[in-house]
Design an enzyme around this catalytic site. Structure first.
Site, PDB file in Angstrom:
ATOM      1  N   THR A 133      20.714  29.698  21.497  1.00 53.38           N
ATOM      2  CA  THR A 133      19.447  29.463  20.802  1.00 53.38           C
ATOM      3  C   THR A 133      18.846  30.772  20.298  1.00 53.38           C
ATOM      4  O   THR A 133      19.080  31.839  20.878  1.00 53.38           O
ATOM      5  CB  THR A 133      18.468  28.793  21.785  1.00 53.38           C
ATOM      6  OG1 THR A 133      17.152  28.864  21.251  1.00 53.38           O
ATOM      7  CG2 THR A 133      18.420  29.501  23.136  1.00 53.38           C
ATOM      8  N   ASP A 134      17.998  30.662  19.272  1.00 54.01           N
ATOM      9  CA  ASP A 134      17.269  31.857  18.802  1.00 54.01           C
ATOM     10  C   ASP A 134      16.152  32.245  19.765  1.00 54.01           C
ATOM     11  O   ASP A 134      15.569  33.316  19.643  1.00 54.01           O
ATOM     12  CB  ASP A 134      16.701  31.622  17.389  1.00 54.01           C
ATOM     13  CG  ASP A 134      15.681  30.495  17.310  1.00 54.01           C
ATOM     14  OD1 ASP A 134      15.487  29.772  18.311  1.00 54.01           O
ATOM     15  OD2 ASP A 134      15.071  30.330  16.234  1.00 54.01           O
ATOM     16  N   GLU A 135      15.858  31.368  20.737  1.00 54.49           N
ATOM     17  CA  GLU A 135      14.748  31.665  21.656  1.00 54.49           C
ATOM     18  C   GLU A 135      15.059  32.857  22.555  1.00 54.49           C
ATOM     19  O   GLU A 135      14.150  33.430  23.160  1.00 54.49           O
ATOM     20  CB  GLU A 135      14.386  30.416  22.475  1.00 54.49           C
ATOM     21  CG  GLU A 135      14.007  29.266  21.565  1.00 54.49           C
ATOM     22  CD  GLU A 135      13.405  28.065  22.277  1.00 54.49           C
ATOM     23  OE1 GLU A 135      12.853  28.216  23.372  1.00 54.49           O
ATOM     24  OE2 GLU A 135      13.488  26.962  21.697  1.00 54.49           O
ATOM     25  N   TYR A 158      13.868  28.687  30.356  1.00 54.82           N
ATOM     26  CA  TYR A 158      14.979  28.177  29.533  1.00 54.82           C
ATOM     27  C   TYR A 158      15.632  29.301  28.739  1.00 54.82           C
ATOM     28  O   TYR A 158      16.843  29.519  28.812  1.00 54.82           O
ATOM     29  CB  TYR A 158      14.476  27.079  28.578  1.00 54.82           C
ATOM     30  CG  TYR A 158      15.424  26.807  27.423  1.00 54.82           C
ATOM     31  CD1 TYR A 158      16.684  26.269  27.659  1.00 54.82           C
ATOM     32  CD2 TYR A 158      15.069  27.112  26.104  1.00 54.82           C
ATOM     33  CE1 TYR A 158      17.574  26.028  26.602  1.00 54.82           C
ATOM     34  CE2 TYR A 158      15.944  26.874  25.047  1.00 54.82           C
ATOM     35  CZ  TYR A 158      17.194  26.338  25.301  1.00 54.82           C
ATOM     36  OH  TYR A 158      18.069  26.111  24.270  1.00 54.82           O
ATOM     37  N   LYS A 162      19.404  31.003  28.981  1.00 53.34           N
ATOM     38  CA  LYS A 162      20.347  31.040  27.855  1.00 53.34           C
ATOM     39  C   LYS A 162      20.728  32.491  27.538  1.00 53.34           C
ATOM     40  O   LYS A 162      21.885  32.778  27.224  1.00 53.34           O
ATOM     41  CB  LYS A 162      19.741  30.376  26.613  1.00 53.34           C
ATOM     42  CG  LYS A 162      19.584  28.871  26.702  1.00 53.34           C
ATOM     43  CD  LYS A 162      20.886  28.107  26.872  1.00 53.34           C
ATOM     44  CE  LYS A 162      21.785  28.152  25.655  1.00 53.34           C
ATOM     45  NZ  LYS A 162      22.979  27.264  25.802  1.00 53.34           N
TER      46      LYS A 162
HETATM   47  P1  NAD Z   1      20.445  18.171  25.116  1.00 55.73           P
HETATM   48  O1  NAD Z   1      19.513  18.412  26.257  1.00 55.73           O
HETATM   49  O2  NAD Z   1      20.136  17.099  24.136  1.00 55.73           O
HETATM   50  O3  NAD Z   1      21.901  17.837  25.684  1.00 55.73           O
HETATM   51  C1  NAD Z   1      22.491  18.569  26.729  1.00 55.73           C
HETATM   52  C2  NAD Z   1      23.723  17.821  27.203  1.00 55.73           C
HETATM   53  O4  NAD Z   1      24.327  18.590  28.261  1.00 55.73           O
HETATM   54  C3  NAD Z   1      23.406  16.443  27.790  1.00 55.73           C
HETATM   55  O5  NAD Z   1      24.337  15.479  27.305  1.00 55.73           O
HETATM   56  C4  NAD Z   1      23.570  16.638  29.290  1.00 55.73           C
HETATM   57  O6  NAD Z   1      24.001  15.468  29.968  1.00 55.73           O
HETATM   58  C5  NAD Z   1      24.624  17.732  29.341  1.00 55.73           C
HETATM   59  N1  NAD Z   1      24.550  18.516  30.585  1.00 55.73           N
HETATM   60  C6  NAD Z   1      23.450  19.075  31.147  1.00 55.73           C
HETATM   61  N2  NAD Z   1      23.779  19.694  32.302  1.00 55.73           N
HETATM   62  C7  NAD Z   1      25.124  19.529  32.449  1.00 55.73           C
HETATM   63  C8  NAD Z   1      26.060  19.962  33.432  1.00 55.73           C
HETATM   64  N3  NAD Z   1      25.679  20.670  34.502  1.00 55.73           N
HETATM   65  N4  NAD Z   1      27.362  19.642  33.283  1.00 55.73           N
HETATM   66  C9  NAD Z   1      27.767  18.907  32.195  1.00 55.73           C
HETATM   67  N5  NAD Z   1      26.929  18.466  31.247  1.00 55.73           N
HETATM   68  C10 NAD Z   1      25.624  18.778  31.375  1.00 55.73           C
HETATM   69  O7  NAD Z   1      20.619  19.585  24.409  1.00 55.73           O
HETATM   70  P2  NAD Z   1      20.824  19.918  22.869  1.00 55.73           P
HETATM   71  O8  NAD Z   1      19.503  19.992  22.222  1.00 55.73           O
HETATM   72  O9  NAD Z   1      21.870  19.034  22.313  1.00 55.73           O
HETATM   73  O10 NAD Z   1      21.388  21.404  22.967  1.00 55.73           O
HETATM   74  C11 NAD Z   1      22.780  21.655  23.077  1.00 55.73           C
HETATM   75  C12 NAD Z   1      23.015  23.150  23.144  1.00 55.73           C
HETATM   76  O11 NAD Z   1      22.504  23.766  21.974  1.00 55.73           O
HETATM   77  C13 NAD Z   1      22.335  23.833  24.321  1.00 55.73           C
HETATM   78  O12 NAD Z   1      23.212  24.820  24.821  1.00 55.73           O
HETATM   79  C14 NAD Z   1      21.084  24.441  23.726  1.00 55.73           C
HETATM   80  O13 NAD Z   1      20.696  25.592  24.443  1.00 55.73           O
HETATM   81  C15 NAD Z   1      21.582  24.789  22.326  1.00 55.73           C
HETATM   82  N6  NAD Z   1      20.548  24.804  21.279  1.00 55.73           N
HETATM   83  C16 NAD Z   1      19.657  23.771  21.138  1.00 55.73           C
HETATM   84  C17 NAD Z   1      18.727  23.785  20.099  1.00 55.73           C
HETATM   85  C18 NAD Z   1      17.775  22.647  19.867  1.00 55.73           C
HETATM   86  O14 NAD Z   1      16.913  22.732  18.988  1.00 55.73           O
HETATM   87  N7  NAD Z   1      17.879  21.527  20.560  1.00 55.73           N
HETATM   88  C19 NAD Z   1      18.700  24.879  19.220  1.00 55.73           C
HETATM   89  C20 NAD Z   1      19.611  25.903  19.397  1.00 55.73           C
HETATM   90  C21 NAD Z   1      20.536  25.844  20.417  1.00 55.73           C
HETATM   91  P1  TYD Z   2       9.993  21.756  21.400  1.00 57.54           P
HETATM   92  O1  TYD Z   2      10.450  20.577  20.612  1.00 57.54           O
HETATM   93  O2  TYD Z   2       9.776  21.581  22.870  1.00 57.54           O
HETATM   94  O3  TYD Z   2      11.039  22.921  21.110  1.00 57.54           O
HETATM   95  P2  TYD Z   2      10.978  24.501  21.534  1.00 57.54           P
HETATM   96  O4  TYD Z   2       9.978  24.681  22.589  1.00 57.54           O
HETATM   97  O5  TYD Z   2      12.380  24.731  22.034  1.00 57.54           O
HETATM   98  O6  TYD Z   2      10.660  25.241  20.277  1.00 57.54           O
HETATM   99  O7  TYD Z   2       8.643  22.294  20.793  1.00 57.54           O
HETATM  100  C1  TYD Z   2       8.564  22.701  19.431  1.00 57.54           C
HETATM  101  C2  TYD Z   2       7.178  23.257  19.199  1.00 57.54           C
HETATM  102  O8  TYD Z   2       6.238  22.182  19.312  1.00 57.54           O
HETATM  103  C3  TYD Z   2       6.747  24.277  20.230  1.00 57.54           C
HETATM  104  O9  TYD Z   2       5.973  25.273  19.569  1.00 57.54           O
HETATM  105  C4  TYD Z   2       5.897  23.502  21.207  1.00 57.54           C
HETATM  106  C5  TYD Z   2       5.272  22.423  20.342  1.00 57.54           C
HETATM  107  N1  TYD Z   2       5.003  21.126  20.990  1.00 57.54           N
HETATM  108  C6  TYD Z   2       3.742  20.524  20.851  1.00 57.54           C
HETATM  109  O10 TYD Z   2       2.849  21.070  20.210  1.00 57.54           O
HETATM  110  N2  TYD Z   2       3.551  19.315  21.436  1.00 57.54           N
HETATM  111  C7  TYD Z   2       4.500  18.666  22.153  1.00 57.54           C
HETATM  112  O11 TYD Z   2       4.240  17.560  22.693  1.00 57.54           O
HETATM  113  C8  TYD Z   2       5.793  19.290  22.279  1.00 57.54           C
HETATM  114  C9  TYD Z   2       6.899  18.632  23.066  1.00 57.54           C
HETATM  115  C10 TYD Z   2       5.994  20.527  21.669  1.00 57.54           C
END
Ligand code: NAD
Ligand code: TYD
Length: 356
Positions: A133-135, A158, A162
């Site tokens: 992630t970019d975070e 989180y 990461k």
């Molecule tokens: P998500 O929470 O939707 O899915 C995570 C998946 O991992 C789930 O299916 C869960 O069952 C599985 N999982 C969790 N713990 C596990 C374990 N111990 N063993 C096996 N499986 C396990 O997450 P996402 O949003 O799809 O993110 C996927 C990846 O991309 C992550 O590594 C996250 O850090 C990265 N990422 C997410 C975002 C975003 O905006 N959601 C952005 C950039 C990067």
């Molecule tokens: P989120 O979807 O949790 O992603 P991330 O924290 O990984 O960026 O949140 C996106 C943005 O929205 C973040 O600035 C927090 C804000 N947010 C709200 O304002 N209200 C909400 O109920 C949630 C879940 C997030």
């Protein structure tokens, strides 16, 4: 091409698996623990395909993952499994350290053991894509973008977990020569997104006439990327990314949270008209502790080196996303038994310390 995907039952992982199986015709082994965030219904479109297999397992399980590598014999690993929600990490960080740090360590060790035993041509072709992630870069001010050279400065449990996993992955490349590539992406949105994250939560709350909780003053900025654009980028990076390198992924779609929520309200007014606008549901609530002000990605390296470009604009992507949630209640309704939309991630003084 045989690809071992972790976290393929999650939001981004399921988009990746669908892309690899349906668009690329690859064989995929999806390894997922099926936590609250994992659901096999996101893979309904492919679950009968001969090239697709599912293994329910924890990425921290050395014996099971070792066997999976030995029997599936992947050409590539795309490692997405993680605990992914910032607010949950504030409420309780243990699973984040366990899965994101220790689980990634285990994946790297299992991959290294398997890779070392491969014949030279397969060894040379093998890739381990660590998806992040970019975070990890922390928070931006009003100006500037995250590049691959931006120093790590994570704010939440989180993003810290990461960041730790990214460092482990890169060190396995430098120390052991494991062919690792790392990607760092901005916020994703789209279908099959668990409704605890901003966009799906707002859509479903608006649909039910519930308050739309905007943290702080709503001025925090995220850089939104449609999930299928991310899936295509990850496939490209796994195929053509240079070993040991990082690639930032982002759609150049910066939006203030409040503008995202207003846009969702406009779309809900169009698709589910009511007496008054859905905007009346917007409620400003206590800010998130350690809330990063702004994320924004410079994706020049991915665009120029690998020729990737986002296909979806925010306007087209958010419209598709709202319509998808309105048309696919079968998918999100069952998930609400495990999560009722309750606010997570607020500090409760008496519960702050966690016993080790
Ligand atoms: P998500 O929470 O939707 O899915 C995570 C998946 O991992 C789930 O299916 C869960 O069952 C599985 N999982 C969790 N713990 C596990 C374990 N111990 N063993 C096996 N499986 C396990 O997450 P996402 O949003 O799809 O993110 C996927 C990846 O991309 C992550 O590594 C996250 O850090 C990265 N990422 C997410 C975002 C975003 O905006 N959601 C952005 C950039 C990067
Ligand atoms: P989120 O979807 O949790 O992603 P991330 O924290 O990984 O960026 O949140 C996106 C943005 O929205 C973040 O600035 C927090 C804000 N947010 C709200 O304002 N209200 C909400 O109920 C949630 C879940 C997030």
């Amino acid at each position: 091409m045989r690809i071992l995907v972790t976290g393929g039952a999650g939001f981004i992982g399921s988009a990746v698996v669908r892309h690899l199986v349906l668009d690329k015709g690859y064989e995929v082994l999806n390894v997922d623990k099926l936590t609250y965030a994992g659901t096999l219904t996101s893979l309904k479109a492919i679950d009968n395909r001969p090239g697709y297999r599912f293994l329910q397992a924890d990425i921290g399980d050395h014996a099971v993952l070792g066997d999976a590598f030995a029997s599936f014999r992947p050409d590539r690993v795309m490692h997405l499994a993680a605990e992914s929600h910032v607010d949950r990490s504030i409420t309780g960080a243990r699973d984040f350290v366990q899965t994101n740090v220790m689980g990634t360590f285990n994946m790297l060790e299992c991959a290294r053991h398997y890779w070392q035993g491969l014949p030279q041509t397969q060894k040379d072709a093998f890739r381990f894509l660590h998806v992040s992630t970019d975070e990890v870069y922390g928070s931006l001010g009003d100006e500037g973008l995250f590049t691959e050279e931006t120093p790590y400065d994570p704010s939440s449990p989180y993003s810290a977990s990461k960041a730790a996993s990214d460092h482990l992955a890169k060190s396995w490349a430098r120390t052991y020569g494991l062919p690792v590539v790392v990607s760092n992406c901005s916020n994703n949105y789209g279908p099959y997104h668990f409704p605890e994250k901003l966009i799906p939560l707002m859509i479903l709350n608006a649909l039910k006439g519930k308050p739309l909780p905007v943290y702080g003053n709503g001025a925090n900025i995220r850089d939104w990327l449609y999930v299928e654009d991310h899936a295509r980028a990850l496939d490209l990076i796994a195929e053509r990314g240079r070993i040991g390198e990082t690639y930032n992924v982002g759609g150049r779609n910066e939006q203030r949270n409040i503008d995202v929520v207003r846009r969702i309200c406009e779309l809900m007014d169009r698709y589910r008209p009511q007496a008054g606008s859905h905007e009346r549901l917007i409620t400003y609530v206590t800010d998130r502790p350690g809330h990063d002000a702004r994320y924004a990605i410079d994706a020049t390296k991915l665009e120029t080196e690998l020729g990737w470009k986002a296909q979806e604009s925010f306007d087209s992507g958010i419209d598709k996303t709202v319509r998808w949630y309105l048309e696919n209640e079968w998918w999100w309704q069952p998930l609400q038994q495990g999560y009722d939309g309750k606010r997570l991630g607020l500090l409760e003084p008496q519960k702050q310390a966690v016993a080790i």
